[in-house]
Design a protein around this motif. Sequence first.
Motif, short mmCIF file in Angstrom:
data_model
loop_
_atom_site.label_atom_id
_atom_site.label_comp_id
_atom_site.label_asym_id
_atom_site.label_seq_id
_atom_site.Cartn_x
_atom_site.Cartn_y
_atom_site.Cartn_z
N ILE A 35 -1.36 -1.63 -1.74
CA ILE A 35 -0.74 -0.86 -0.87
C ILE A 35 -0.28 -1.34 0.48
CG2 ILE A 35 -2.72 0.45 0.34
CD1 ILE A 35 -1.13 3.05 0.04
N ASN A 36 -1.08 -2.35 0.77
CA ASN A 36 -0.92 -3.21 2.02
C ASN A 36 0.13 -4.09 1.90
OD1 ASN A 36 -2.90 -1.85 3.71
ND2 ASN A 36 -4.58 -2.84 2.39
N GLN A 37 0.74 -4.46 0.91
CA GLN A 37 1.76 -5.21 0.72
C GLN A 37 3.34 -4.49 0.84
OE1 GLN A 37 -0.15 -8.19 -2.86
NE2 GLN A 37 1.71 -8.79 -1.99
N ARG A 43 5.69 0.84 6.50
CA ARG A 43 4.53 0.74 5.64
C ARG A 43 3.34 1.28 6.62
NH1 ARG A 43 2.12 -4.84 5.23
NH2 ARG A 43 1.76 -4.19 7.34
N ASP A 44 3.12 0.79 7.75
CA ASP A 44 2.13 1.30 8.52
C ASP A 44 2.25 2.81 9.06
OD1 ASP A 44 1.21 -1.45 8.57
OD2 ASP A 44 2.15 -2.03 10.47
N VAL A 45 3.49 3.35 9.26
CA VAL A 45 3.54 4.63 9.48
C VAL A 45 3.11 5.47 8.11
CG1 VAL A 45 5.38 6.44 9.62
CG2 VAL A 45 5.56 4.23 11.21
N MET A 46 3.48 4.89 7.21
CA MET A 46 3.25 5.93 5.80
C MET A 46 1.85 5.72 5.53
SD MET A 46 5.92 7.30 4.55
CE MET A 46 5.90 7.62 3.06
N ILE A 47 1.07 4.55 5.88
CA ILE A 47 -0.32 4.53 5.47
C ILE A 47 -1.25 5.35 6.69
CG2 ILE A 47 -2.35 2.86 5.50
CD1 ILE A 47 -0.52 1.00 4.43
N SER A 48 -0.79 5.12 7.92
CA SER A 48 -1.87 5.78 8.89
C SER A 48 -1.26 6.94 9.50
CB SER A 48 -1.72 4.66 9.82
OG SER A 48 -0.68 4.24 10.57
N ARG A 49 0.08 7.23 9.70
CA ARG A 49 0.74 8.57 10.12
C ARG A 49 1.78 8.92 9.34
NH1 ARG A 49 2.84 4.91 15.06
NH2 ARG A 49 2.69 3.40 13.48
#
Length: 239
Positions: free
Chosen positions: A141-143, A181-187
Amino acid sequence: MAKLLVLSLAETTRDKDSGYAVIARNLDDESWVIIPTLPKELFLVEEEYAWDIFAITEADIVRKFDNRNEVYYVNQENYLPYMIEPPIKSNRRRKWLLDNLSTSSIEELQNNSSWVGIIRNPQIDDLMFSERKQDTFGYDINQTFYWECRLDFHDEFNFKWNYRTAPGVAVKDMRFKAYWRDVMISRRDYFLEKKIKWISYMQENDTYLLVEFYPNDFLGSVAVISGVISINKREMRRG
């Protein structure tokens, strides 16, 4: 050696070692250069970044056997790539460069013989971002590779690309995808709010989409967005 003005750093494949895809302008002959797979060891050379957006990198490039005539690889046998000029900071200078390389017509871009082009100030209709290939072996998921990013837009003549597989045009820009990606993972709960703000920002300021074309047996070519650049008009007044 070629002096390359770097305008795009995009993702390649799920292989983390394959590094980046680079699109640059060869300042020696004013041609486009596509480097599909820049190995990571050539991105950071002797602990110094050799490539960055709006920087100029000197490199030994060699044409690859490819059906796109602007595809190269970096020859590292005798010379390693080196950043000879740091990224251009002046927004006025950036805008001047992009205006001279871009068009406001998608049709003009599509009919051009080059496999690269820039569309300026498109009308952004929607931004889509979602997970994909979750059932693939090695899913991470981090890629950014495992996220699908698309922009739906049209030009001033109301022309747009329409593909049956999905709405809009796929985005490969590494930094742009990493942000979402960072928005979807953390926010994730704030995605819609941030999307609306981002679309407004791109509409209110000078936005350029660097488009790369891939050969396609049925359509002739398919467009993807390898670079998303927005220049804040207020900041431009300060240089």
